[in-house]
Scaffold this motif. Structure first.
Motif, short mmCIF file in Angstrom:
data_model
loop_
_atom_site.label_atom_id
_atom_site.label_comp_id
_atom_site.label_asym_id
_atom_site.label_seq_id
_atom_site.Cartn_x
_atom_site.Cartn_y
_atom_site.Cartn_z
N ASN A 84 0.83 -1.20 0.00
CA ASN A 84 0.00 0.00 0.00
C ASN A 84 0.87 1.26 0.00
O ASN A 84 1.99 1.25 0.52
CB ASN A 84 -0.92 0.03 1.22
CG ASN A 84 -1.87 -1.15 1.25
OD1 ASN A 84 -2.01 -1.87 0.26
ND2 ASN A 84 -2.52 -1.36 2.38
N ALA A 85 0.35 2.32 -0.58
CA ALA A 85 1.08 3.59 -0.61
C ALA A 85 0.08 4.75 -0.59
O ALA A 85 -1.03 4.64 -1.11
CB ALA A 85 1.95 3.68 -1.86
N VAL A 86 0.48 5.85 0.00
CA VAL A 86 -0.39 7.01 0.08
C VAL A 86 -0.22 7.89 -1.15
O VAL A 86 0.89 8.01 -1.71
CB VAL A 86 -0.10 7.83 1.37
CG1 VAL A 86 1.33 8.38 1.34
CG2 VAL A 86 -1.10 8.97 1.54
N LEU A 109 4.08 12.16 -2.36
CA LEU A 109 4.41 10.75 -2.14
C LEU A 109 5.27 10.58 -0.89
O LEU A 109 5.95 11.52 -0.46
CB LEU A 109 5.17 10.19 -3.35
CG LEU A 109 4.48 10.20 -4.71
CD1 LEU A 109 5.43 9.69 -5.78
CD2 LEU A 109 3.20 9.37 -4.69
N ASP A 110 5.25 9.38 -0.37
CA ASP A 110 6.15 9.00 0.72
C ASP A 110 7.32 8.25 0.08
O ASP A 110 7.12 7.22 -0.58
CB ASP A 110 5.41 8.11 1.72
CG ASP A 110 6.24 7.80 2.95
OD1 ASP A 110 7.46 7.55 2.81
OD2 ASP A 110 5.67 7.79 4.06
N ASN A 111 8.52 8.75 0.25
CA ASN A 111 9.70 8.17 -0.41
C ASN A 111 9.97 6.72 -0.02
O ASN A 111 10.68 6.01 -0.74
CB ASN A 111 10.94 9.01 -0.13
CG ASN A 111 10.87 10.37 -0.80
OD1 ASN A 111 10.15 10.55 -1.77
ND2 ASN A 111 11.62 11.33 -0.28
N SER A 112 9.42 6.27 1.10
CA SER A 112 9.67 4.91 1.55
C SER A 112 8.69 3.90 0.97
O SER A 112 8.82 2.69 1.20
CB SER A 112 9.62 4.84 3.08
OG SER A 112 8.30 5.12 3.55
N GLN A 113 7.70 4.38 0.20
CA GLN A 113 6.65 3.50 -0.32
C GLN A 113 6.85 3.19 -1.81
O GLN A 113 7.60 3.88 -2.50
CB GLN A 113 5.28 4.12 -0.06
CG GLN A 113 4.98 4.24 1.45
CD GLN A 113 3.76 5.07 1.76
OE1 GLN A 113 3.10 5.60 0.86
NE2 GLN A 113 3.46 5.22 3.05
N PHE A 114 6.13 2.17 -2.30
CA PHE A 114 6.44 1.61 -3.61
C PHE A 114 6.25 2.56 -4.79
O PHE A 114 6.99 2.46 -5.78
CB PHE A 114 5.66 0.30 -3.83
CG PHE A 114 4.19 0.49 -4.17
CD1 PHE A 114 3.78 0.67 -5.47
CD2 PHE A 114 3.22 0.47 -3.17
CE1 PHE A 114 2.43 0.80 -5.80
CE2 PHE A 114 1.87 0.61 -3.46
CZ PHE A 114 1.47 0.79 -4.79
N ALA A 197 -5.70 9.46 -0.72
CA ALA A 197 -6.09 8.06 -0.83
C ALA A 197 -4.90 7.17 -0.50
O ALA A 197 -3.75 7.61 -0.54
CB ALA A 197 -6.59 7.76 -2.24
N VAL A 198 -5.20 5.93 -0.20
CA VAL A 198 -4.17 4.90 -0.07
C VAL A 198 -4.45 3.89 -1.16
O VAL A 198 -5.56 3.34 -1.25
CB VAL A 198 -4.19 4.23 1.32
CG1 VAL A 198 -3.28 3.00 1.32
CG2 VAL A 198 -3.74 5.21 2.39
N VAL A 199 -3.47 3.68 -2.03
CA VAL A 199 -3.64 2.77 -3.16
C VAL A 199 -2.84 1.50 -2.90
O VAL A 199 -1.90 1.49 -2.09
CB VAL A 199 -3.19 3.43 -4.48
CG1 VAL A 199 -4.08 4.63 -4.80
CG2 VAL A 199 -1.73 3.87 -4.41
N SER A 200 -3.19 0.44 -3.62
CA SER A 200 -2.57 -0.85 -3.35
C SER A 200 -2.34 -1.66 -4.62
O SER A 200 -3.08 -1.54 -5.60
CB SER A 200 -3.44 -1.65 -2.39
OG SER A 200 -2.88 -2.93 -2.13
N LYS A 201 -1.30 -2.48 -4.57
CA LYS A 201 -1.05 -3.43 -5.65
C LYS A 201 -2.03 -4.60 -5.58
O LYS A 201 -2.17 -5.36 -6.54
CB LYS A 201 0.38 -3.98 -5.55
CG LYS A 201 1.47 -2.95 -5.77
CD LYS A 201 2.84 -3.61 -5.62
CE LYS A 201 3.98 -2.64 -5.84
NZ LYS A 201 5.30 -3.28 -5.69
N GLN A 202 -2.68 -4.76 -4.43
CA GLN A 202 -3.60 -5.87 -4.23
C GLN A 202 -5.02 -5.50 -4.68
O GLN A 202 -5.38 -4.31 -4.72
CB GLN A 202 -3.61 -6.28 -2.76
CG GLN A 202 -2.26 -6.77 -2.26
CD GLN A 202 -2.26 -7.06 -0.77
OE1 GLN A 202 -2.94 -6.39 0.00
NE2 GLN A 202 -1.50 -8.07 -0.36
N ALA A 203 -5.82 -6.50 -4.99
CA ALA A 203 -7.19 -6.26 -5.44
C ALA A 203 -8.09 -5.79 -4.32
O ALA A 203 -9.13 -5.19 -4.56
CB ALA A 203 -7.76 -7.54 -6.07
#
Length: 353
Positions: A84-86, A109-114, A197-203
């Motif tokens: 997940n990433a913001v 973006l948060d630099n530590s997130q994907f 929002a928080v987005v995700s690679k997962q469904a």
């Protein structure tokens, strides 16, 4: 096929006009299809680049990133998962002295997130502090370059362009990537809110907060301002042009068939089977359409080479193939009326009359 070719060669002007009409219509369809695809890609280029499958937004945001706000606590809970990433979005106007203002979308973006880690740059480096930004390559068209200082909205803070990235567009506007604290400053809300929002690679995202709701990426894209209406408009335009091409082919072939009824009657009287005459009609329809499509594809290729990069058009071979098959199908349908006349021709009544 031989008779069809021979007749087309003999009546060059007549059939040339039909080909010209097919060229104009198919070329227009190809251009509209490319424009629709290009605009759709510029609406979603950034989201496609993030490679996300779902998003958590405020349930009262009407599935709109711009209307959604998540508190810092909500963001922290949801981003414990590394998938997940913001995303912190806001509309801005970027400007610098001596260069044109750019209506843009700021994404914090948060630099530590994907998303930040996976961000591919064409030049420069990623933001290392709150006064550095990465911008879309389209900024270069207006004279922006690395290390330029720009200001955002009425904020007097100078932000340095430290990198460029390709295809960073959302809702057609170019993206300016920065940090979450910069987004908070631009929105004037302090640390209470942590993102849009928080987005995700997962469904699916594990969410227990009743004030938030999980949406698929398709739902988010369809709610982008004007996106669905724009695509629907182009689909209807292309559909109507397909129908127009059907009518034009049918009318031209009908008129030509009526003019040749005497010839068909003689051929039938000489024992030529109806199958042969039907084949000639179908062959003419297909040949005219294929010739028109080849010419229009050449014109489209020439357009693709000469079109300015600022025009949002995308030329896709798969889409062109689908459109071409559709036009050929329309040509086959358009030839059914003349075929019906050929099948019903009576040598006695035509020659005798």
């Amino acid at each position: 096929m031989f008779l069809a070719l021979k007749e087309i060669k003999h009546e060059k002007l007549r059939y040339g006009l039909i080909i010209a009409m097919i060229v104009l219509i198919s070329y227009l369809i190809f251009i509209l299809t490319s424009l629709a695809l290009g605009l759709a890609q510029e609406n979603t280029a950034a989201i496609d680049g993030w490679k996300i499958r779902s998003a958590v937004l405020n349930k009262d945001s009407d599935v709109s990133l711009r209307q959604s706000l998540l508190t810092t606590d909500q963001v922290n809970k949801l981003t414990k998962d590394k998938n997940n990433a913001v995303i912190a979005e806001t509309s801005i106007v970027a400007k610098t002295k001596g260069k044109a203002k750019q209506a843009s979308t700021f994404i914090g973006l948060d630099n530590s997130q994907f998303i930040s880690k996976d961000l591919k740059l064409t030049s420069g480096h990623k933001p290392e502090n709150d006064r550095q930004v990465v911008v879309d390559d389209s900024f270069k068209q207006y004279g922006y370059k690395l290390n330029d200082k720009l200001t955002i909205n009425s904020d007097s803070t100078a932000y340095t362009i430290v990198g460029f990235t390709h295809n960073a567009k959302l809702n057609i506007s170019p993206i300016v990537y920065g940090t979450i604290p910069t987004w908070q400053k631009l929105r004037g809300m302090g640390n209470a809110f942590g993102g849009s929002a928080v987005v995700s690679k997962q469904a699916n995202i594990d969410n227990s907060d009743k004030n938030l709701k999980v949406y698929t990426v398709t739902q988010v894209i369809n709610k982008l301002p004007g996106y669905t209406a724009q695509n629907s408009t182009f689909i209807f335009m292309i559909g109507f042009l397909m129908i127009i091409s059907l009518i034009i082919i049918a009318v031209f072939l009908y008129i030509i068939t009526i003019q040749k009824l005497g010839n068909y009657a003689v051929l039938r009287a000489q024992g030529s089977p109806a199958k042969l005459l039907v084949g000639v009609t179908f062959s003419q329809s297909l040949l005219l359409t294929i010739i028109g499509l080849v010419i229009s594809l050449i014109l489209t290729a020439a357009t693709a080479l000469s079109i300015p990069s600022s025009v949002p058009m995308a030329f896709n071979i798969n889409f062109m193939t689908i459109v071409s098959i559709g036009l050929i199908f329309m040509a086959i349908l358009g030839s059914l009326i003349p075929v019906r006349i050929v099948l019903k021709v009576d040598p006695v009544s035509v020659i005798g009359g």
